[in-house]
Design a protein around this motif. Structure first.
Motif, PDB file in Angstrom:
ATOM      1  N   LEU A  77       0.803  -1.217   0.000  1.00  0.00           N
ATOM      2  CA  LEU A  77       0.000   0.000   0.000  1.00  0.00           C
ATOM      3  C   LEU A  77       0.836   1.267   0.000  1.00  0.00           C
ATOM      4  O   LEU A  77       0.278   2.370  -0.131  1.00  0.00           O
ATOM      5  CB  LEU A  77      -0.935   0.010   1.212  1.00  0.00           C
ATOM      6  N   SER A  78       2.154   1.147   0.146  1.00  0.00           N
ATOM      7  CA  SER A  78       2.983   2.356   0.142  1.00  0.00           C
ATOM      8  C   SER A  78       3.100   2.972  -1.245  1.00  0.00           C
ATOM      9  O   SER A  78       3.487   4.125  -1.394  1.00  0.00           O
ATOM     10  CB  SER A  78       4.386   2.040   0.678  1.00  0.00           C
ATOM     11  N   SER A  79       2.764   2.203  -2.263  1.00  0.00           N
ATOM     12  CA  SER A  79       2.816   2.697  -3.641  1.00  0.00           C
ATOM     13  C   SER A  79       1.650   2.080  -4.405  1.00  0.00           C
ATOM     14  O   SER A  79       1.651   0.883  -4.685  1.00  0.00           O
ATOM     15  CB  SER A  79       4.148   2.322  -4.292  1.00  0.00           C
ATOM     16  N   VAL A  80       0.662   2.893  -4.731  1.00  0.00           N
ATOM     17  CA  VAL A  80      -0.539   2.409  -5.407  1.00  0.00           C
ATOM     18  C   VAL A  80      -0.631   3.042  -6.793  1.00  0.00           C
ATOM     19  O   VAL A  80       0.117   3.957  -7.135  1.00  0.00           O
ATOM     20  CB  VAL A  80      -1.804   2.733  -4.581  1.00  0.00           C
ATOM     21  N   TYR A  81      -1.564   2.565  -7.595  1.00  0.00           N
ATOM     22  CA  TYR A  81      -1.711   3.119  -8.940  1.00  0.00           C
ATOM     23  C   TYR A  81      -3.175   3.118  -9.351  1.00  0.00           C
ATOM     24  O   TYR A  81      -4.028   2.458  -8.734  1.00  0.00           O
ATOM     25  CB  TYR A  81      -0.869   2.333  -9.952  1.00  0.00           C
ATOM     26  N   GLY A  92       6.559   9.464 -17.295  1.00  0.00           N
ATOM     27  CA  GLY A  92       7.500  10.134 -16.414  1.00  0.00           C
ATOM     28  C   GLY A  92       7.033  11.491 -15.936  1.00  0.00           C
ATOM     29  O   GLY A  92       7.670  12.113 -15.080  1.00  0.00           O
ATOM     30  N   GLN A  93       5.918  11.955 -16.475  1.00  0.00           N
ATOM     31  CA  GLN A  93       5.374  13.264 -16.102  1.00  0.00           C
ATOM     32  C   GLN A  93       4.875  13.241 -14.659  1.00  0.00           C
ATOM     33  O   GLN A  93       4.145  12.350 -14.251  1.00  0.00           O
ATOM     34  CB  GLN A  93       4.229  13.614 -17.059  1.00  0.00           C
ATOM     35  N   LYS A  94       5.275  14.243 -13.871  1.00  0.00           N
ATOM     36  CA  LYS A  94       4.786  14.362 -12.503  1.00  0.00           C
ATOM     37  C   LYS A  94       3.431  15.049 -12.509  1.00  0.00           C
ATOM     38  O   LYS A  94       3.180  15.951 -13.307  1.00  0.00           O
ATOM     39  CB  LYS A  94       5.781  15.151 -11.648  1.00  0.00           C
ATOM     40  N   THR A  95       2.569  14.610 -11.614  1.00  0.00           N
ATOM     41  CA  THR A  95       1.218  15.129 -11.629  1.00  0.00           C
ATOM     42  C   THR A  95       0.604  14.998 -10.240  1.00  0.00           C
ATOM     43  O   THR A  95       1.253  14.556  -9.299  1.00  0.00           O
ATOM     44  CB  THR A  95       0.371  14.381 -12.681  1.00  0.00           C
ATOM     45  N   GLN A  96      -0.655  15.369 -10.128  1.00  0.00           N
ATOM     46  CA  GLN A  96      -1.403  15.256  -8.879  1.00  0.00           C
ATOM     47  C   GLN A  96      -2.801  14.750  -9.173  1.00  0.00           C
ATOM     48  O   GLN A  96      -3.348  14.994 -10.243  1.00  0.00           O
ATOM     49  CB  GLN A  96      -1.516  16.603  -8.164  1.00  0.00           C
ATOM     50  N   GLU A 140     -13.221  12.272  -1.096  1.00  0.00           N
ATOM     51  CA  GLU A 140     -13.746  11.904   0.222  1.00  0.00           C
ATOM     52  C   GLU A 140     -12.923  12.487   1.376  1.00  0.00           C
ATOM     53  O   GLU A 140     -13.381  12.504   2.511  1.00  0.00           O
ATOM     54  CB  GLU A 140     -13.785  10.379   0.370  1.00  0.00           C
ATOM     55  N   VAL A 141     -11.704  12.943   1.099  1.00  0.00           N
ATOM     56  CA  VAL A 141     -10.844  13.498   2.157  1.00  0.00           C
ATOM     57  C   VAL A 141     -10.532  14.952   1.811  1.00  0.00           C
ATOM     58  O   VAL A 141      -9.377  15.342   1.621  1.00  0.00           O
ATOM     59  CB  VAL A 141      -9.547  12.670   2.315  1.00  0.00           C
ATOM     60  N   ASP A 142     -11.594  15.757   1.692  1.00  0.00           N
ATOM     61  CA  ASP A 142     -11.467  17.192   1.440  1.00  0.00           C
ATOM     62  C   ASP A 142     -10.582  17.496   0.238  1.00  0.00           C
ATOM     63  O   ASP A 142      -9.772  18.430   0.250  1.00  0.00           O
ATOM     64  CB  ASP A 142     -10.906  17.912   2.677  1.00  0.00           C
ATOM     65  N   ASN A 143     -10.724  16.679  -0.808  1.00  0.00           N
ATOM     66  CA  ASN A 143      -9.951  16.872  -2.035  1.00  0.00           C
ATOM     67  C   ASN A 143      -8.450  16.901  -1.782  1.00  0.00           C
ATOM     68  O   ASN A 143      -7.706  17.666  -2.406  1.00  0.00           O
ATOM     69  CB  ASN A 143     -10.389  18.150  -2.759  1.00  0.00           C
ATOM     70  N   LYS A 144      -8.006  16.073  -0.863  1.00  0.00           N
ATOM     71  CA  LYS A 144      -6.571  15.972  -0.564  1.00  0.00           C
ATOM     72  C   LYS A 144      -5.814  15.565  -1.819  1.00  0.00           C
ATOM     73  O   LYS A 144      -6.222  14.669  -2.548  1.00  0.00           O
ATOM     74  CB  LYS A 144      -6.333  14.943   0.541  1.00  0.00           C
ATOM     75  N   ALA A 145      -4.693  16.255  -2.074  1.00  0.00           N
ATOM     76  CA  ALA A 145      -3.896  15.993  -3.269  1.00  0.00           C
ATOM     77  C   ALA A 145      -2.837  14.924  -2.992  1.00  0.00           C
ATOM     78  O   ALA A 145      -2.233  14.899  -1.917  1.00  0.00           O
ATOM     79  CB  ALA A 145      -3.226  17.271  -3.749  1.00  0.00           C
ATOM     80  N   PHE A 146      -2.618  14.061  -3.972  1.00  0.00           N
ATOM     81  CA  PHE A 146      -1.592  13.019  -3.896  1.00  0.00           C
ATOM     82  C   PHE A 146      -0.673  13.152  -5.103  1.00  0.00           C
ATOM     83  O   PHE A 146      -1.137  13.264  -6.238  1.00  0.00           O
ATOM     84  CB  PHE A 146      -2.235  11.633  -3.867  1.00  0.00           C
ATOM     85  N   GLU A 147       0.637  13.144  -4.821  1.00  0.00           N
ATOM     86  CA  GLU A 147       1.620  13.256  -5.889  1.00  0.00           C
ATOM     87  C   GLU A 147       1.704  11.936  -6.654  1.00  0.00           C
ATOM     88  O   GLU A 147       1.667  10.850  -6.062  1.00  0.00           O
ATOM     89  CB  GLU A 147       2.991  13.602  -5.310  1.00  0.00           C
ATOM     90  N   GLY A 148       1.826  12.050  -7.974  1.00  0.00           N
ATOM     91  CA  GLY A 148       1.916  10.859  -8.798  1.00  0.00           C
ATOM     92  C   GLY A 148       2.835  11.046  -9.983  1.00  0.00           C
ATOM     93  O   GLY A 148       3.267  12.165 -10.285  1.00  0.00           O
ATOM     94  N   VAL A 149       3.135   9.942 -10.648  1.00  0.00           N
ATOM     95  CA  VAL A 149       3.971   9.941 -11.848  1.00  0.00           C
ATOM     96  C   VAL A 149       3.308   9.066 -12.897  1.00  0.00           C
ATOM     97  O   VAL A 149       2.854   7.949 -12.587  1.00  0.00           O
ATOM     98  CB  VAL A 149       5.394   9.411 -11.546  1.00  0.00           C
ATOM     99  N   VAL A 150       3.231   9.561 -14.115  1.00  0.00           N
ATOM    100  CA  VAL A 150       2.678   8.761 -15.214  1.00  0.00           C
ATOM    101  C   VAL A 150       3.657   7.634 -15.509  1.00  0.00           C
ATOM    102  O   VAL A 150       4.813   7.864 -15.872  1.00  0.00           O
ATOM    103  CB  VAL A 150       2.451   9.625 -16.468  1.00  0.00           C
ATOM    104  N   ALA A 209       2.521   7.928  -4.675  1.00  0.00           N
ATOM    105  CA  ALA A 209       3.140   7.657  -3.380  1.00  0.00           C
ATOM    106  C   ALA A 209       2.041   7.679  -2.315  1.00  0.00           C
ATOM    107  O   ALA A 209       1.152   8.527  -2.338  1.00  0.00           O
ATOM    108  CB  ALA A 209       4.201   8.706  -3.072  1.00  0.00           C
ATOM    109  N   ASN A 210       2.114   6.716  -1.405  1.00  0.00           N
ATOM    110  CA  ASN A 210       1.067   6.581  -0.391  1.00  0.00           C
ATOM    111  C   ASN A 210       1.700   6.232   0.951  1.00  0.00           C
ATOM    112  O   ASN A 210       1.364   5.208   1.567  1.00  0.00           O
ATOM    113  CB  ASN A 210       0.081   5.488  -0.848  1.00  0.00           C
ATOM    114  N   PRO A 211       2.650   7.072   1.417  1.00  0.00           N
ATOM    115  CA  PRO A 211       3.407   6.707   2.629  1.00  0.00           C
ATOM    116  C   PRO A 211       2.543   6.560   3.869  1.00  0.00           C
ATOM    117  O   PRO A 211       2.864   5.782   4.764  1.00  0.00           O
ATOM    118  CB  PRO A 211       4.409   7.865   2.771  1.00  0.00           C
ATOM    119  N   GLU A 212       1.445   7.311   3.946  1.00  0.00           N
ATOM    120  CA  GLU A 212       0.559   7.212   5.107  1.00  0.00           C
ATOM    121  C   GLU A 212      -0.533   6.165   4.907  1.00  0.00           C
ATOM    122  O   GLU A 212      -1.373   5.969   5.788  1.00  0.00           O
ATOM    123  CB  GLU A 212      -0.080   8.581   5.379  1.00  0.00           C
TER     124      GLU A 212
END
Length: 244
Positions: free
Chosen positions: A155-159, A175-179, A184-194, A226-229
């Motif tokens: 679960l530390s790295s999901v897709y 390789g493009q970085k994105t969000q 459900e969690v106040d539109n919390k942003a999560f960093e991602g990579v294509v 990335a899903n460290p929490e």
């Protein structure tokens, strides 16, 4: 109807049209693509037939790579290994004294080594660090070779896969970085990579809600987050702007 009565009505219509145009061009809501969270899963199987002797792991528990998950009883294998080891020790002694052939000695050694390996399979360890998603058996149950004991996910790295139309895919690069955001969690942003873009178009999957959308040709885009929490869980829906 008199001109005096028509004038206010015309003004109202003009104001409504202006308000509509202002809303369309200046207050347009952003369009987001939806993707369902997935996780890399590993099924941990039994490799021998035996009764489960110990199983201290529960669903939802985080396990480390190499952590013991299950101990199988394996009484028959242990007895067979003990006899094979006695026969091997005897064969080694006889071979050294020249009383048996090399072939007979090799057969005893091979049988002992094979049973030693299979006895080692009675202790089952985690192949990765992750979260136990599913537990299939309990202590005291009989399992056969190949039976799934656990499913473990990292679960530390999901897709998630997002399905992007043809006119938008050129804006997206591997390789493009994105969000992406979790509504459900106040539109919390999560960093991602294509991570991957399907080179071939396909029809939108059937789980998309409307029939019109399902008939469009789209490109599947895999984005890893990335899903460290470990906030993101399999089955949750992320919203992504794509290349915009």
């Amino acid at each position: 109807m008199s001109k005096k009565k028509l004038l206010p009505l015309a003004l109202v219509l003009i104001l409504l049209v202006v308000a509509f145009l202002v809303k369309v061009f200046f207050f347009r809501s952003e369009f987001f693509y939806a993707g369902t969270i997935e996780v890399t899963k590993v099924d941990v199987p039994a490799r021998v037939a035996a009764v489960i002797d110990e199983m201290p792991i529960m669903e939802g528990q985080i396990v480390t790579q190499g952590q013991k998950l299950v101990k199988l009883s394996c009484e028959d294998l242990k007895v067979s290994y003990s006899l094979a080891k006695i026969n091997y020790d005897r064969a080694r002694s006889l071979f050294r004294s020249g009383n048996i052939s090399a072939e007979a000695y090799d057969q005893a050694a091979n049988k002992k080594d094979d049973l030693q390996v299979r006895t080692g399979w009675c202790d089952i360890f985690s192949p990765l660090k992750g979260t136990v998603l599913t537990k299939y058996f309990e202590i005291g149950e009989m399992v056969n070779p190949g039976a799934k004991l656990f499913t473990i996910g990292d679960l530390s790295s999901v897709y998630a896969y997002f399905y992007i139309p043809h006119d938008e895919i050129a804006k997206i690069k591997v390789g493009q970085k994105t969000q992406a955001r979790l509504h459900e969690v106040d539109n919390k942003a999560f960093e991602g990579v294509v991570e991957f873009i399907n080179p071939e178009a396909e029809f939108t999957p059937k789980n998309v809600q409307t029939r019109d959308e399902r008939t469009r040709l789209v490109f599947a885009v895999k984005v890893r987050f990335a899903n460290p929490e470990e906030v993101l869980k399999p089955g949750m829906t992320l919203e992504w702007k794509g290349g915009g």
